[in-house]
Design a protein around this motif. Sequence first.
Motif, mmCIF file in Angstrom:
data_model
loop_
_atom_site.group_PDB
_atom_site.id
_atom_site.type_symbol
_atom_site.label_atom_id
_atom_site.label_comp_id
_atom_site.label_asym_id
_atom_site.label_seq_id
_atom_site.Cartn_x
_atom_site.Cartn_y
_atom_site.Cartn_z
ATOM 1 N N UNK A 53 0.853 -1.189 0.000
ATOM 2 C CA UNK A 53 0.000 0.000 0.000
ATOM 3 C C UNK A 53 0.886 1.235 0.000
ATOM 4 N N UNK A 54 0.699 2.055 -1.013
ATOM 5 C CA UNK A 54 1.459 3.305 -1.100
ATOM 6 C C UNK A 54 0.650 4.435 -0.481
ATOM 7 N N UNK A 55 1.315 5.182 0.386
ATOM 8 C CA UNK A 55 0.662 6.317 1.033
ATOM 9 C C UNK A 55 0.833 7.528 0.121
ATOM 10 N N UNK A 76 3.652 11.819 -14.761
ATOM 11 C CA UNK A 76 4.938 11.110 -14.807
ATOM 12 C C UNK A 76 5.329 10.675 -13.395
ATOM 13 N N UNK A 77 5.134 11.600 -12.434
ATOM 14 C CA UNK A 77 5.477 11.278 -11.057
ATOM 15 C C UNK A 77 4.648 10.100 -10.556
ATOM 16 N N UNK A 78 3.387 10.093 -10.875
ATOM 17 C CA UNK A 78 2.535 8.986 -10.458
ATOM 18 C C UNK A 78 3.051 7.670 -11.009
ATOM 19 N N UNK A 79 3.459 7.714 -12.269
ATOM 20 C CA UNK A 79 3.989 6.488 -12.890
ATOM 21 C C UNK A 79 5.287 6.067 -12.205
ATOM 22 N N UNK A 83 6.131 2.667 -10.347
ATOM 23 C CA UNK A 83 7.298 1.875 -10.745
ATOM 24 C C UNK A 83 8.127 1.473 -9.528
ATOM 25 N N UNK A 84 8.256 2.386 -8.581
ATOM 26 C CA UNK A 84 8.996 2.072 -7.355
ATOM 27 C C UNK A 84 8.321 0.960 -6.576
ATOM 28 N N UNK A 85 6.997 1.038 -6.498
ATOM 29 C CA UNK A 85 6.233 -0.011 -5.816
ATOM 30 C C UNK A 85 6.443 -1.353 -6.496
ATOM 31 N N UNK A 87 9.072 -2.289 -8.188
ATOM 32 C CA UNK A 87 10.418 -2.787 -7.882
ATOM 33 C C UNK A 87 10.464 -3.425 -6.501
ATOM 34 N N UNK A 88 9.743 -2.836 -5.558
ATOM 35 C CA UNK A 88 9.659 -3.408 -4.212
ATOM 36 C C UNK A 88 9.063 -4.810 -4.279
ATOM 37 N N UNK A 89 7.972 -4.931 -5.023
ATOM 38 C CA UNK A 89 7.285 -6.222 -5.107
ATOM 39 C C UNK A 89 8.117 -7.256 -5.868
ATOM 40 N N UNK A 90 8.925 -6.761 -6.794
ATOM 41 C CA UNK A 90 9.752 -7.654 -7.619
ATOM 42 C C UNK A 90 10.637 -8.541 -6.734
#
Lengths: 175, 175
Positions: A53-55, A76-79, A83-85, A87-90
């Motif tokens: 869950x992203x805050x 772009x920032x939302x994307x 993308x960071x999320x 990578x975390x899940x990856x």
Amino acid sequence: MEREPTRIMVAVNESTIKGYPNASISSRGAFEWTLQKIVRSNTSGFKLIFLHVQVPDEDGFDDTDSIYASPDDFKIMERKDRARGLHLLEYFVTRCHEIGVSCEAWIKQGDPKEVICHEVKRVQPDFLVVGSRGLGPFQRVFVGTVSEFCVKHAECPVLTIKRSADEAPQDPVDD
Amino acid sequence: MEREPTRIMVAVNESTIKGYPNASISSRGAFEWTLQKIVRSNTSGFKLIFLHVQVPDEDGFDDTDSIYASPDDFKIMERKDRARGLHLLEYFVTRCHEIGVSCEAWIKQGDPKEVICHEVKRVQPDFLVVGSRGLGPFQRVFVGTVSEFCVKHAECPVLTIKRSADEAPQDPVDD
């Protein structure tokens, strides 16, 4: 014939020290513990469902070196956040594939404790695993914890895994 | 070679409605759930450690049809209490033997939440399973719950299993 696998939802978040894409100490600890102590050699008996869950940032500005000059910049920032999320899940998904445990991964936005309980209701896992930083009583009053909320409100059994003492950073709020 | 089995401590208590030797709805529910969702077909991968904590009666008189006239009578009563606890545990141990899961069972005296956390420290199970009656917020304020205390204080991961709604008696304090 073996029954349906036991579906375990594992709530994971990013490290407060290292940030994305690093998983928090408690997320990684809870995940590895679950593999070792619950799944064990019975890899076909379980399915892991990762939920991150992203805050949403209050003001939308967390990249201090970026300039947001147009609505497109925000998209772009939302994307980028998404993308960071991913990578975390990856990290978690890759690890599952290595050992042959089936899994799926979800990213949602919102207040973690509320979203986790909402997703439990929607996905109906057999149980929920939440890592806990094991805050002391003083911090708990102000911070509350996601794990405590989930134990009370999630509509499924909840396994709370405290970070072990030797993994804890000096400041218990860091993770 | 398979590693050491995962040692699961399961806290069990008697039914508040039916009394000894009947196990509470939440104890039985938590136990059966653990077999079905965690142990599954991997019966050699787990060992269950049942812990029943008996609360000493404040005045020592709970058998209204008995007369306690000598110190020996109290000893007999103590043995009776112990026997009741054994009958409660017998249910769980028998069930484990039927399905081929190794187990052991303990009776202790004292405040359940304190004793459970103390036994966790002593026995060092991989995790603790506690059933919960799922009291509403109103009851929780006054009653507190054993499960909440254990999630906070037990020195191992804790799996909290709420009683499912269709098993709950009308009065949530009954179990």
